[in-house]
Design a protein around this motif. Structure first.
Motif, short mmCIF file in Angstrom:
data_model
loop_
_atom_site.label_atom_id
_atom_site.label_comp_id
_atom_site.label_asym_id
_atom_site.label_seq_id
_atom_site.Cartn_x
_atom_site.Cartn_y
_atom_site.Cartn_z
N VAL A 51 102.18 -1.35 35.33
CA VAL A 51 100.80 -1.34 35.82
C VAL A 51 100.33 -2.79 35.94
O VAL A 51 100.72 -3.64 35.15
CB VAL A 51 99.90 -0.49 34.89
N ASN A 52 99.56 -3.06 36.99
CA ASN A 52 98.90 -4.35 37.12
C ASN A 52 97.44 -4.11 37.45
O ASN A 52 96.95 -2.98 37.31
CB ASN A 52 99.62 -5.28 38.12
N GLY A 53 96.73 -5.11 37.90
CA GLY A 53 95.31 -4.97 38.18
C GLY A 53 94.97 -4.04 39.31
O GLY A 53 93.81 -3.64 39.47
N GLN A 54 95.95 -3.63 40.09
CA GLN A 54 95.68 -2.81 41.27
C GLN A 54 96.45 -1.49 41.29
O GLN A 54 95.92 -0.48 41.73
CB GLN A 54 96.03 -3.62 42.51
N TYR A 55 97.70 -1.49 40.84
CA TYR A 55 98.58 -0.34 41.04
C TYR A 55 99.21 0.15 39.74
O TYR A 55 99.33 -0.60 38.77
CB TYR A 55 99.73 -0.69 41.99
N LEU A 56 99.70 1.39 39.81
CA LEU A 56 100.65 1.93 38.85
C LEU A 56 101.92 2.20 39.64
O LEU A 56 101.87 2.80 40.71
CB LEU A 56 100.12 3.24 38.25
N ALA A 57 103.05 1.73 39.13
CA ALA A 57 104.35 1.98 39.76
C ALA A 57 105.19 2.80 38.79
O ALA A 57 105.18 2.53 37.59
CB ALA A 57 105.05 0.68 40.10
N THR A 58 105.91 3.78 39.30
CA THR A 58 106.77 4.62 38.47
C THR A 58 108.15 4.73 39.10
O THR A 58 108.29 4.75 40.32
CB THR A 58 106.17 6.04 38.30
N GLY A 59 109.16 4.78 38.24
CA GLY A 59 110.53 4.96 38.70
C GLY A 59 111.12 6.18 38.03
O GLY A 59 110.81 6.48 36.87
N LEU A 78 105.71 -4.75 38.09
CA LEU A 78 104.70 -5.21 39.03
C LEU A 78 104.29 -6.62 38.63
O LEU A 78 104.10 -6.90 37.44
CB LEU A 78 103.47 -4.30 38.99
N CYS A 79 104.13 -7.48 39.60
CA CYS A 79 103.69 -8.84 39.33
C CYS A 79 102.20 -8.84 39.05
O CYS A 79 101.42 -8.18 39.74
CB CYS A 79 104.01 -9.74 40.52
N SER A 80 101.79 -9.57 38.03
CA SER A 80 100.36 -9.62 37.69
C SER A 80 99.60 -10.63 38.55
O SER A 80 98.40 -10.48 38.75
CB SER A 80 100.17 -9.96 36.21
#
Length: 178
Positions: free
Chosen positions: A79-87, A119-121
């Motif tokens: 998770v970053n300031g904009q998105y949640l990514a899942t694998g 995710l890059c912050s």
């Protein structure tokens, strides 16, 4: 077997006690977690063998959102300031809107289970994913496009994307910084 997370809380949800335990549940084993500060609040994201991710408020322990869409277990998340990514073991990386649990896109590129995502912050549109296919893929999250693919001689089991650096940890015992 349902998974139950037991958290020890201090503060608002302890109802006057100095500390309290709270149980947060999934329908199967929990495989990954991340904590995120959002709008002066803190949340815990948990990914499970039950194919879901749940967002928990660390203020009161309530489940805020359930993210559904993977066809197999959720093995990793970021998770970053904009998105949640899942694998997932369904070989996909999914991008979610953090605040509404809406799926924004599915990115297919791995030929085997997705092992790690980062995710890059600082460059919030950048994501790196690794899979059991020995590949690391750098993605543009906003477009769902693959920017680069790196092939390794072993599985990349963990990775960090920070500014211009990609740091990988491999099953061969090596840490690499690119």
């Amino acid at each position: 077997i349902p998974a139950r997370l037991h958290f020890r809380f201090s503060g608002c949800i302890t109802r006057g006690r100095s500390h309290a335990w709270l149980q947060l549940e999934h329908e199967a084993s929990v495989l990954c977690m991340a904590v995120s500060a959002e709008n002066c609040l803190e949340f815990l994201y948990s990914g499970s063998r039950d194919r879901t991710v749940k967002k928990w408020s660390l203020v009161d322990g309530c489940c805020v959102h359930v993210y559904r869409g993977h066809g197999s277990m959720v093995r990793c998340l970021a998770v970053n300031g904009q998105y949640l990514a899942t694998g997932s073991d369904d070989r996909s990386v999914r991008i979610w809107q953090r605040d509404t649990a809406a799926e924004l896109r599915t990115m297919a590129g791995h030929r085997d289970f997705v092992r790690a995502v980062s995710l890059c912050s600082t460059f919030q549109q950048r994501l790196a994913s690794s899979g059991d296919d020995h590949q690391v893929i750098l993605w543009d999250v906003s477009k769902g496009e693959r920017l680069a693919t790196y092939t390794y001689s072993s599985v990349v089991s963990a990775l960090v994307l920070r500014e211009a650096a990609l740091i990988t940890a491999c099953d061969d015992g090596w840490l690499r910084i690119a």
